[in-house]
Design a protein around this motif. Sequence first.
Motif, PDB file in Angstrom:
ATOM      1  N   VAL A  31     -49.882  51.405 -56.475  1.00  0.00           N
ATOM      2  CA  VAL A  31     -49.500  52.792 -56.205  1.00  0.00           C
ATOM      3  C   VAL A  31     -48.781  52.849 -54.855  1.00  0.00           C
ATOM      4  O   VAL A  31     -49.179  52.177 -53.902  1.00  0.00           O
ATOM      5  CB  VAL A  31     -50.743  53.699 -56.192  1.00  0.00           C
ATOM      6  CG1 VAL A  31     -50.379  55.129 -55.820  1.00  0.00           C
ATOM      7  CG2 VAL A  31     -51.439  53.655 -57.551  1.00  0.00           C
ATOM      8  N   ILE A  32     -47.731  53.632 -54.767  1.00  0.00           N
ATOM      9  CA  ILE A  32     -46.970  53.769 -53.527  1.00  0.00           C
ATOM     10  C   ILE A  32     -47.614  54.867 -52.687  1.00  0.00           C
ATOM     11  O   ILE A  32     -47.634  56.033 -53.095  1.00  0.00           O
ATOM     12  CB  ILE A  32     -45.500  54.109 -53.820  1.00  0.00           C
ATOM     13  CG1 ILE A  32     -44.897  53.059 -54.747  1.00  0.00           C
ATOM     14  CG2 ILE A  32     -44.694  54.202 -52.524  1.00  0.00           C
ATOM     15  CD1 ILE A  32     -43.522  53.423 -55.287  1.00  0.00           C
ATOM     16  N   THR A  33     -48.153  54.497 -51.540  1.00  0.00           N
ATOM     17  CA  THR A  33     -48.879  55.453 -50.713  1.00  0.00           C
ATOM     18  C   THR A  33     -48.812  55.023 -49.260  1.00  0.00           C
ATOM     19  O   THR A  33     -48.840  53.812 -48.973  1.00  0.00           O
ATOM     20  CB  THR A  33     -50.353  55.564 -51.148  1.00  0.00           C
ATOM     21  OG1 THR A  33     -51.075  56.360 -50.203  1.00  0.00           O
ATOM     22  CG2 THR A  33     -51.008  54.197 -51.254  1.00  0.00           C
ATOM     23  N   PRO A  34     -48.747  55.974 -48.329  1.00  0.00           N
ATOM     24  CA  PRO A  34     -48.774  55.586 -46.914  1.00  0.00           C
ATOM     25  C   PRO A  34     -50.154  55.173 -46.440  1.00  0.00           C
ATOM     26  O   PRO A  34     -50.290  54.580 -45.372  1.00  0.00           O
ATOM     27  CB  PRO A  34     -48.319  56.873 -46.198  1.00  0.00           C
ATOM     28  CG  PRO A  34     -48.706  57.983 -47.119  1.00  0.00           C
ATOM     29  CD  PRO A  34     -48.533  57.429 -48.511  1.00  0.00           C
ATOM     30  N   ILE A  44     -48.529  49.917 -52.185  1.00  0.00           N
ATOM     31  CA  ILE A  44     -47.176  49.655 -51.730  1.00  0.00           C
ATOM     32  C   ILE A  44     -46.813  50.667 -50.660  1.00  0.00           C
ATOM     33  O   ILE A  44     -46.874  51.877 -50.886  1.00  0.00           O
ATOM     34  CB  ILE A  44     -46.168  49.751 -52.901  1.00  0.00           C
ATOM     35  CG1 ILE A  44     -46.552  48.800 -54.036  1.00  0.00           C
ATOM     36  CG2 ILE A  44     -44.756  49.446 -52.420  1.00  0.00           C
ATOM     37  CD1 ILE A  44     -45.690  48.967 -55.287  1.00  0.00           C
ATOM     38  N   ASN A  45     -46.465  50.185 -49.485  1.00  0.00           N
ATOM     39  CA  ASN A  45     -45.863  50.999 -48.440  1.00  0.00           C
ATOM     40  C   ASN A  45     -45.059  50.066 -47.545  1.00  0.00           C
ATOM     41  O   ASN A  45     -45.170  48.834 -47.640  1.00  0.00           O
ATOM     42  CB  ASN A  45     -46.898  51.808 -47.649  1.00  0.00           C
ATOM     43  CG  ASN A  45     -48.001  50.953 -47.071  1.00  0.00           C
ATOM     44  OD1 ASN A  45     -47.737  49.982 -46.366  1.00  0.00           O
ATOM     45  ND2 ASN A  45     -49.254  51.309 -47.361  1.00  0.00           N
ATOM     46  N   LEU A  46     -44.234  50.637 -46.689  1.00  0.00           N
ATOM     47  CA  LEU A  46     -43.332  49.809 -45.895  1.00  0.00           C
ATOM     48  C   LEU A  46     -44.097  48.852 -44.989  1.00  0.00           C
ATOM     49  O   LEU A  46     -43.713  47.687 -44.835  1.00  0.00           O
ATOM     50  CB  LEU A  46     -42.392  50.686 -45.070  1.00  0.00           C
ATOM     51  CG  LEU A  46     -41.320  49.935 -44.271  1.00  0.00           C
ATOM     52  CD1 LEU A  46     -40.436  49.108 -45.187  1.00  0.00           C
ATOM     53  CD2 LEU A  46     -40.475  50.916 -43.454  1.00  0.00           C
ATOM     54  N   ALA A  75     -45.780  58.120 -53.279  1.00  0.00           N
ATOM     55  CA  ALA A  75     -45.167  58.869 -52.189  1.00  0.00           C
ATOM     56  C   ALA A  75     -43.651  58.686 -52.155  1.00  0.00           C
ATOM     57  O   ALA A  75     -43.168  57.557 -52.087  1.00  0.00           O
ATOM     58  CB  ALA A  75     -45.770  58.426 -50.857  1.00  0.00           C
ATOM     59  N   PRO A  76     -42.883  59.768 -52.186  1.00  0.00           N
ATOM     60  CA  PRO A  76     -41.416  59.645 -52.182  1.00  0.00           C
ATOM     61  C   PRO A  76     -40.869  59.059 -50.892  1.00  0.00           C
ATOM     62  O   PRO A  76     -39.892  58.305 -50.925  1.00  0.00           O
ATOM     63  CB  PRO A  76     -40.933  61.083 -52.410  1.00  0.00           C
ATOM     64  CG  PRO A  76     -42.073  61.954 -52.004  1.00  0.00           C
ATOM     65  CD  PRO A  76     -43.309  61.179 -52.312  1.00  0.00           C
ATOM     66  N   THR A  77     -41.466  59.397 -49.756  1.00  0.00           N
ATOM     67  CA  THR A  77     -40.939  58.884 -48.495  1.00  0.00           C
ATOM     68  C   THR A  77     -41.084  57.370 -48.415  1.00  0.00           C
ATOM     69  O   THR A  77     -40.141  56.665 -48.034  1.00  0.00           O
ATOM     70  CB  THR A  77     -41.652  59.542 -47.301  1.00  0.00           C
ATOM     71  OG1 THR A  77     -41.477  60.954 -47.368  1.00  0.00           O
ATOM     72  CG2 THR A  77     -41.082  59.038 -45.981  1.00  0.00           C
ATOM     73  N   GLN A 182     -35.799  70.106 -54.394  1.00  0.00           N
ATOM     74  CA  GLN A 182     -35.027  69.361 -53.404  1.00  0.00           C
ATOM     75  C   GLN A 182     -35.283  67.857 -53.528  1.00  0.00           C
ATOM     76  O   GLN A 182     -34.345  67.047 -53.499  1.00  0.00           O
ATOM     77  CB  GLN A 182     -35.388  69.838 -51.999  1.00  0.00           C
ATOM     78  CG  GLN A 182     -34.930  71.256 -51.691  1.00  0.00           C
ATOM     79  CD  GLN A 182     -35.481  71.786 -50.373  1.00  0.00           C
ATOM     80  OE1 GLN A 182     -35.940  71.015 -49.527  1.00  0.00           O
ATOM     81  NE2 GLN A 182     -35.470  73.087 -50.202  1.00  0.00           N
ATOM     82  N   LEU A 183     -36.559  67.477 -53.683  1.00  0.00           N
ATOM     83  CA  LEU A 183     -36.881  66.069 -53.851  1.00  0.00           C
ATOM     84  C   LEU A 183     -36.315  65.521 -55.156  1.00  0.00           C
ATOM     85  O   LEU A 183     -35.826  64.382 -55.207  1.00  0.00           O
ATOM     86  CB  LEU A 183     -38.404  65.878 -53.828  1.00  0.00           C
ATOM     87  CG  LEU A 183     -39.083  66.001 -52.465  1.00  0.00           C
ATOM     88  CD1 LEU A 183     -40.601  66.017 -52.630  1.00  0.00           C
ATOM     89  CD2 LEU A 183     -38.669  64.858 -51.545  1.00  0.00           C
TER      90      LEU A 183
END
Length: 278
Positions: A31-34, A44-46, A75-77, A182-183
């Motif tokens: 899952v993409i999350t900060p 997954i995050n940067l 997370a979109p960011t 917007q997103l």
Amino acid sequence: MSMTGKLARIPKVGERVDRKDVVAVVKLHGVITPQPSPLARGVINLAAVETALTRAFGHERLKAVALQINSPGGAPTQSGLIAERIRQLADEKKVPVIAFAEDVAASGGYWLACAADEIYAHRTSLVGSIGVVTGGFGFTGLLDRFGVERRLYTAGENKSRLDPFSPEKPEDVEWLNKLHNQLHDMFAGWVRQRRGDRLSGSDDLFNGDVWLGTKALELGLVDGLGNLRDVLGRRYPDADVVFAEPKKPLLARLGLSSPAAALLDAVEHRVAWSRFGL
């Protein structure tokens, strides 16, 4: 028996050794999350993938980088930050990037896939879900049932938008819908930018739906059907394939975690994956 011709020639001092080309594979699973996860399973995050990305793009004799994606999004960011980092490294190293969708590359997972120059999927992969979703709960009835009084103090009339313990306000929902739109426009714009005229032009592309790999190919969301091993084997038959995985959180590496945090984390991840029947 003579060993002449059986042993590789030993290079002379100062002579360059001919080394094999390399294809680096970065695993983007979870899952993409900060938020870091206390569990061993990946998120997954940067921050988590930066080391793997720089290591993958840093190989000598690098021929290509492959992204092995298995993600329901998040997370979109973080999706945008990772995708931009991949493009930055690819442009610096001037190497192609190939994405491979496994079980699912949906929502933010597909955002990551679009960072690649080509996308492949298995015929049974779930691909797409180009949309935005926000979920939550309302607890006003629960508070009333147990006689609990909610006390909330703010400075700024919109500071408590969508508070789950307060009645929902139509103006708050309208505000959230504007953010979603917007997103969604940004997401669709990114897909158009990366996929270009490979997209079919169907009106269904950006409605948030998800498709099997075969349909995703028809719609132009992927470039072909296949798996990482077969595609890389055909394209780079003489290259060494090396893997770079994102680092695990410290607690996971040590085998330590809070049971409560682990439980909440597991529930959140279970919900994200279950949207796609996984």
